[in-house]
Enzyme design. Structure first.
Site, PDB file in Angstrom:
ATOM      1  CB  SER A  65       2.543  -2.326   4.072  1.00 33.43           C
ATOM      2  OG  SER A  65       2.363  -0.944   3.894  1.00 33.43           O
ATOM      3  CE  LYS A  68       4.846   0.406   5.486  1.00 32.68           C
ATOM      4  NZ  LYS A  68       3.515   1.002   5.695  1.00 32.68           N
ATOM      5  CE1 TYR A 190       7.389   2.925   3.604  1.00 31.77           C
ATOM      6  CE2 TYR A 190       6.522   4.279   1.821  1.00 31.77           C
ATOM      7  CZ  TYR A 190       6.311   3.422   2.884  1.00 31.77           C
ATOM      8  OH  TYR A 190       5.025   3.056   3.226  1.00 31.77           O
ATOM      9  CE1 TYR A 241      -0.064   0.003   8.375  1.00 33.34           C
ATOM     10  CE2 TYR A 241      -1.310  -1.418   6.910  1.00 33.34           C
ATOM     11  CZ  TYR A 241      -0.118  -0.850   7.303  1.00 33.34           C
ATOM     12  OH  TYR A 241       1.031  -1.160   6.638  1.00 33.34           O
ATOM     13  CB  VAL A 259      -2.047  -0.919  -0.556  1.00 35.39           C
ATOM     14  CG1 VAL A 259      -2.573  -0.244   0.692  1.00 35.39           C
ATOM     15  CG2 VAL A 259      -0.721  -0.363  -0.998  1.00 35.39           C
TER      16      VAL A 259
HETATM   17  O1  DON Z   1       3.386   4.043   1.556  1.00 33.68           O
HETATM   18  C1  DON Z   1       2.397   3.558   1.033  1.00 33.68           C
HETATM   19  O2  DON Z   1       1.311   4.130   1.074  1.00 33.68           O
HETATM   20  C2  DON Z   1       2.518   2.216   0.344  1.00 33.68           C
HETATM   21  N1  DON Z   1       3.800   2.086  -0.291  1.00 33.68           N
HETATM   22  C3  DON Z   1       2.360   1.076   1.300  1.00 33.68           C
HETATM   23  C4  DON Z   1       1.075   1.131   2.087  1.00 33.68           C
HETATM   24  C5  DON Z   1       0.551  -0.212   2.459  1.00 33.68           C
HETATM   25  O3  DON Z   1       0.834  -1.213   1.841  1.00 33.68           O
HETATM   26  C6  DON Z   1      -0.456  -0.245   3.543  1.00 33.68           C
HETATM   27  N2  DON Z   1      -1.014  -1.570   3.703  1.00 33.68           N
HETATM   28  N3  DON Z   1      -2.115  -1.985   3.802  1.00 33.68           N
END
Ligand code: DON
Length: 312
Positions: A65, A68, A190, A241, A259
């Site tokens: 993320s 983003k 994505y 979040y 993540v």
């Molecule tokens: O879309 C997802 O679930 C992952 N590619 C990215 C989520 C993420 O990194 C949330 N961060 N804490």
């Protein structure tokens, strides 16, 4: 002050070591479930051009993320404020991959950092670029002045093969008319963008424009000053979040988490710091990286809420 940073980073790396056994790696993306947990890196890049690191600060990991931030900067560069007709600017108070608000709020995601919002941003990029993930990667290359950063194809494939939840979010938004392109193409782009692999020192350097009113030090303008400040505001309020409030309280800086275990924090006008450790808490944020950035900010007295009392 900067003379002491290498020693401070080493002390932080030593301090957080006991935390490396805590939390879980992101097993919902199978390729990330295999990442060894006992790793930690931290790096600082200053607007003056210095870079300092400790631990595994040069080891690349999955930015997830954190991508983003760069995708949003690119979408704002191309789309301007029209983006905000399709994505909100409020904290969600829900997990990053939640669907619950979308029905009530007619397919308009709360903010560009929850997965739903990031999928709308990717949809915008899909309209603007033939290969949107390449556009994000090329922005990162320009920010670093270096083209060696790449997309980890195995991580991208692994996430894409397990993207049912993001697919559900994307289809749901499409049913409200807030996703215009092909859902499969949006998910491909994505997942590839999330699978970019970078080190703490690369992330700290690449994010400097967000701490420098939109201009990459020794580089070009990326976004206008107002857009950079607003991305910072969104990082403070939405970057972690449903833990955004707690981390704003603990750290007092705009941050973005991923993540893969990375966290980037901005000290506007001064520097960026990135810490990485794969073990995540229940909100999907790295336990040791958050503790490290908290410790770093406290040690250098950095907080966007710090200020000299005014005389007037
Ligand atoms: O879309 C997802 O679930 C992952 N590619 C990215 C989520 C993420 O990194 C949330 N961060 N804490």
């Amino acid at each position: 002050m900067t003379r002491d940073i290498p020693r401070l980073l080493q002390a932080i790396a030593d301090d957080v070591r006991p935390l490396l056994d805590q939390g879980d790696v992101a097993s919902y993306i199978p390729a990330l479930a295999r990442v060894p947990r006992r790793q930690f890196g931290i790096a600082v890049a200053t607007v003056g051009g210095e870079v300092y690191g400790a631990g595994d600060s040069e080891r690349r990991f999955s930015i997830q993320s954190l991508s983003k931030m760069y995708a949003l900067a690119l979408a704002l560069q191309r789309e301007g404020d029209a983006l905000w007709q399709r994505v909100g600017r409020e904290p969600s108070g829900t997990p990053f991959n939640s669907l619950v608000q979308l029905e009530r709020e007619r397919g308009v995601p709360r903010n560009p950092f929850v997965n739903a919002g990031a999928l709308v941003v990717t949809d915008v990029l899909c309209r603007r670029y033939l290969q949107p993930e390449r556009a994000v990667l090329e922005l990162i290359h320009r920010l670093l002045g270096d083209t060696t950063v790449s997309i980890d194809a195995e991580v991208a494939r692994s996430e894409r093969a397990h993207s049912d939840r993001n697919a559900a979010i994307a289809h749901f938004m499409r049913s409200f008319g807030n996703l215009h392109g092909d859902v499969g193409a949006v998910l491909d782009a994505y997942c590839a963008q999330c699978a970019v692999a970078m080190s703490c020192s690369e992330l700290a350097r690449a994010s400097l424009f967000l701490a420098a009113d939109g201009v990459q030090p020794r580089g070009a303008r990326v976004v206008d000053a107002l857009a950079a400040r607003r991305i910072g505001a969104l990082m403070l309020t939405c970057g972690a979040y449903d833990a955004s409030g707690d981390l704003a309280w603990r750290i007092g800086l705009p941050i973005k988490t991923g993540v893969g275990g990375g966290i980037v924090a901005l000290v506007p006008g001064r520097l960026c710091v990135c810490a990485w450790a794969p073990g995540l808490d229940a909100n999907g944020n790295s336990i040791a990286a958050a503790a490290a950035i908290e410790r770093f900010a406290a040690a250098i007295g950095a907080s966007i809420f710090a200020g000299e009392p005014s005389r007037d």
